[in-house]
Write a protein that holds these residues in place. Structure first.
Motif, mmCIF file in Angstrom:
data_model
loop_
_atom_site.group_PDB
_atom_site.id
_atom_site.type_symbol
_atom_site.label_atom_id
_atom_site.label_comp_id
_atom_site.label_asym_id
_atom_site.label_seq_id
_atom_site.Cartn_x
_atom_site.Cartn_y
_atom_site.Cartn_z
ATOM 1 N N ALA A 178 28.770 23.126 43.159
ATOM 2 C CA ALA A 178 29.449 23.597 41.949
ATOM 3 C C ALA A 178 29.659 25.103 41.993
ATOM 4 C CB ALA A 178 28.639 23.201 40.716
ATOM 5 N N VAL A 179 28.651 25.838 42.451
ATOM 6 C CA VAL A 179 28.789 27.296 42.561
ATOM 7 C C VAL A 179 29.890 27.650 43.559
ATOM 8 C CG1 VAL A 179 27.627 29.425 43.255
ATOM 9 C CG2 VAL A 179 26.403 27.735 41.866
ATOM 10 N N LEU A 180 29.927 26.950 44.675
ATOM 11 C CA LEU A 180 30.951 27.227 45.691
ATOM 12 C C LEU A 180 32.354 26.971 45.153
ATOM 13 C CD1 LEU A 180 29.179 25.572 48.757
ATOM 14 C CD2 LEU A 180 29.671 28.006 48.487
ATOM 15 N N VAL A 181 32.510 25.907 44.377
ATOM 16 C CA VAL A 181 33.824 25.554 43.849
ATOM 17 C C VAL A 181 34.264 26.527 42.751
ATOM 18 C CG1 VAL A 181 35.115 23.783 42.582
ATOM 19 C CG2 VAL A 181 33.587 23.120 44.450
ATOM 20 N N LEU A 182 33.330 26.912 41.891
ATOM 21 C CA LEU A 182 33.669 27.743 40.736
ATOM 22 C C LEU A 182 33.655 29.235 41.040
ATOM 23 C CD1 LEU A 182 31.590 25.807 38.044
ATOM 24 C CD2 LEU A 182 34.055 25.648 38.484
ATOM 25 N N TRP A 183 33.134 29.630 42.198
ATOM 26 C CA TRP A 183 32.991 31.051 42.510
ATOM 27 C C TRP A 183 34.330 31.782 42.506
ATOM 28 C CZ3 TRP A 183 28.629 33.527 42.143
ATOM 29 C CH2 TRP A 183 28.513 34.813 42.676
ATOM 30 N N ARG A 184 35.373 31.102 42.939
ATOM 31 C CA ARG A 184 36.688 31.749 43.023
ATOM 32 C C ARG A 184 37.267 32.060 41.645
ATOM 33 N NH1 ARG A 184 40.738 27.968 42.195
ATOM 34 N NH2 ARG A 184 40.008 25.801 42.127
ATOM 35 N N LEU A 185 36.697 31.483 40.585
ATOM 36 C CA LEU A 185 37.195 31.738 39.240
ATOM 37 C C LEU A 185 36.586 32.998 38.628
ATOM 38 C CD1 LEU A 185 37.022 28.091 37.812
ATOM 39 C CD2 LEU A 185 38.964 29.251 38.908
ATOM 40 N N LEU A 186 35.597 33.579 39.274
ATOM 41 C CA LEU A 186 34.941 34.768 38.743
ATOM 42 C C LEU A 186 35.804 36.003 38.959
ATOM 43 C CD1 LEU A 186 31.261 34.155 39.925
ATOM 44 C CD2 LEU A 186 32.257 33.705 37.673
ATOM 45 N N PRO A 187 35.520 37.102 38.256
ATOM 46 C CA PRO A 187 36.263 38.353 38.462
ATOM 47 C C PRO A 187 36.104 38.859 39.894
ATOM 48 C CG PRO A 187 34.966 38.449 36.438
ATOM 49 C CD PRO A 187 34.537 37.208 37.150
ATOM 50 N N PRO A 188 37.080 39.595 40.392
ATOM 51 C CA PRO A 188 37.026 40.077 41.775
ATOM 52 C C PRO A 188 35.750 40.847 42.109
ATOM 53 C CG PRO A 188 39.205 40.448 40.844
ATOM 54 C CD PRO A 188 38.341 39.971 39.727
ATOM 55 N N ALA A 190 32.744 40.414 40.983
ATOM 56 C CA ALA A 190 31.636 39.473 41.203
ATOM 57 C C ALA A 190 31.809 38.747 42.535
ATOM 58 C CB ALA A 190 31.570 38.470 40.060
ATOM 59 N N ARG A 191 33.070 38.499 42.925
ATOM 60 C CA ARG A 191 33.325 37.776 44.170
ATOM 61 C C ARG A 191 33.127 38.640 45.409
ATOM 62 N NH1 ARG A 191 38.589 36.520 44.219
ATOM 63 N NH2 ARG A 191 39.166 37.014 42.095
ATOM 64 N N ALA A 192 32.694 39.882 45.227
ATOM 65 C CA ALA A 192 32.360 40.718 46.377
ATOM 66 C C ALA A 192 31.208 40.104 47.163
ATOM 67 C CB ALA A 192 32.002 42.131 45.922
ATOM 68 N N VAL A 193 30.334 39.366 46.488
ATOM 69 C CA VAL A 193 29.272 38.617 47.164
ATOM 70 C C VAL A 193 29.870 37.306 47.662
ATOM 71 C CG1 VAL A 193 27.023 37.519 46.921
ATOM 72 C CG2 VAL A 193 27.536 39.604 45.651
ATOM 73 N N PRO A 194 29.767 36.979 48.964
ATOM 74 C CA PRO A 194 30.361 35.740 49.476
ATOM 75 C C PRO A 194 29.783 34.513 48.781
ATOM 76 C CG PRO A 194 29.765 37.205 51.276
ATOM 77 C CD PRO A 194 29.192 37.804 50.031
ATOM 78 N N ALA A 195 30.632 33.539 48.531
ATOM 79 C CA ALA A 195 30.228 32.341 47.793
ATOM 80 C C ALA A 195 29.082 31.579 48.465
ATOM 81 C CB ALA A 195 31.439 31.428 47.598
#
Length: 497
Positions: A178-188, A190-195
């Motif tokens: 679930a974290v892997l799938v939803l990670w791309r929806l976070l602000p850029p 936050a996505r600096a940390v790889p999913a």
């Protein structure tokens, strides 16, 4: 040779990119090793060699090498059949064969492999990986074959629903997905940390804090995991089964690496890949991995894309990612032991689903139905049999499909004005694939009529058709126009005007 940036800004970009790649590679190296049935440290060793050795050699400047999910199924099959001790010699022989193929300039020919076969191979691997890791997510042993994995799913579901330990373990893996799938929806930011790192770190933190009883990665230490092949192991190469596995390792690792290189080249404007040199670099890396008893190495599109997207400009970034993996494995080995196996299984389930080209199947079926059939047959064969046999069947089917599509042949029968002489004209390519149709037409002609066989419009006449037409003409007393029946075989085959 390692290409260094020419300015401080370039160096800074490469250093930052290397850190991003390291964070992406860390959980994948460990997860692929565990899923392959080998100690987790062997995945890190392969990642280190991919950075320090393959990363410093010429070929592709930005793609990153290491253990790949695409090799997991084949490695697990090899370890199950031959034992962990044989892994080093298999990988060593694979590396030497890759070096030889690169030196002989075979690198470019790997690009001639049908894309449908490669997609089918990845889809089959993805299905086997996904089905197998569902059992690991629930803390249960995997069945050995694909059909057994499918047949066991209802029992697995009942086990998860009725057994608290299995349910807890499966929940950890499902949360990771679930974290892997939803990670791309976070602000850029936050996505600096790889999913993958964020998902595994979160699962590790939750299980450490809540204290559920789930299985964790076993840690033996980097040096203890190294097992160079011995003389007895090298003797195993004489066996045909071992040689077949080496060929499978070589074919799949090389194809995956060079297809990855083609994809990476489309992502940046830097130097293009030299496919022969890249094949040699992969071979040298696998030779070193084999000497250390580690997993086979390929170029990996996920890590390579992360490298390009992070702003890397030279091969310094991929070399440094190997340095960070080495420092982590040497200084913080205990950190691996707190990772839940279910979390790594969740990462690999997600990776397996991404290997299945779901979005491409429907348009492929509409536009190139034959290619879609090759893809489907290859994937199904891998799931039902094994990786090597599935890929081999896919390659054979792709060749047959191509031969069938290129052997267009038109047979035209016309009667002369007097109604007696029949002229049969063959146009196109007369190959053995079309021979039944040609003979059916010729044998269905009215009896007692003279026949003229006009072969002059043919572009190609293979030996099988030539022999069959020779036999039929001699038996029927037919005359032939264009290609003289009974001429030397050197003049019978090939292109005809």
């Amino acid at each position: 040779m390692l290409a260094a940036p020419k300015d401080l800004a370039g160096i800074r970009r490469d250093v930052l990119a290397s850190l991003v790649v390291f964070l992406v590679a860390l959980p994948l190296c460990v997860g692929v090793a565990v899923a392959s049935g080998v100690p987790a440290e062997l995945g890190l060793i392969t990642g280190i060699v991919g950075g320090l050795v393959a990363g410093s050699l010429p070929g592709s400047s930005l793609q990153v090498s290491g253990p790949a999910a695409g090799m997991t199924v084949l490695v697990l099959e090899a370890v199950t059949e031959f034992g962990l001790g044989a892994l080093g010699v298999l990988v060593l022989a694979t590396g030497l064969l890759q070096v030889a193929l690169g030196a002989l300039r075979f690198g470019r020919w790997f690009r001639a492999i049908s894309v449908a076969v490669v997609q089918g191979m990845l889809a089959g691997i993805g299905l086997v990986l996904l089905l197998g890791q569902l059992y690991t997510m629930a803390g249960r042993p995997q069945p050995h074959s694909g059909p057994e994995k499918i047949a066991g799913l209802p029992r697995l579901a009942v086990r998860i629903a009725t057994d608290r330990a299995s349910l807890t373990s499966f929940a950890v893996g499902a949360t990771t997905i679930a974290v892997l799938v939803l990670w791309r929806l976070l602000p850029p930011r936050a996505r600096a940390v790889p999913a993958p790192l964020a998902a595994v770190a979160l699962a590790t933190a939750v299980t450490a804090a809540a204290g559920p009883h789930v299985a964790h990665v076993e840690v033996r230490g980097l040096l203890r995991a190294v097992r160079p092949p011995g003389v007895d192991d090298l003797g195993a190469l004489a066996g045909p089964a071992v040689l077949g596995t080496v060929v499978a390792f070589t074919l799949i690792a090389s194809a995956e690496s060079l297809f990855s290189a083609a994809a990476v080249d489309r992502m940046h404007r830097g130097p293009r890949t030299d496919y022969d040199k890249e094949l040699i670099a992969q071979g040298v890396g696998n030779t070193v991995c084999g000497a250390l008893g580690a997993l086979p190495m390929t170029a990996v599109i996920v890590r390579s894309a992360a490298n390009v997207q992070a702003g890397a400009r030279t091969s310094l970034s991929r070399v440094l990612h190997g340095v960070w993996l080495l420092l982590f494995a040497a200084l913080l080995p205990a950190a691996i032991g707190v990772i839940p196996l279910a979390a790594l299984a969740g990462v690999l389930v997600h990776a397996g689903t991404k290997l299945i080209p779901v979005k491409e199947i429907r348009p492929l079926w509409r536009e190139h139905r034959g290619e879609a059939v090759v893809l489907g047959v290859t994937a199904t064969a891998i799931l039902v049999t094994n990786l090597f046999e599935g890929v081999l069947l896919g390659l054979v089917l792709a060749v047959v499909k191509t031969a069938w599509e290129t052997s267009h042949l038109h047979v035209d029968v016309r009667a002369a004005a007097d109604g007696r002489l029949l002229t049969v004209t063959l146009t196109g390519s007369a190959t053995f694939l079309r021979l039944p149709r040609v003979l059916e037409t010729l044998e269905g002609l009215p009896k007692g009529h003279p026949v003229e066989l006009d072969l002059s419009p043919l572009r190609h006449l293979d030996h099988a058709c030539r022999t069959a037409l020779d036999t039929w003409a001699a038996r029927q007393g037919a005359t032939v126009k264009g290609v003289p029946i009974g001429a030397a075989s050197g003049n019978a085959d090939g292109v005809r005007g």
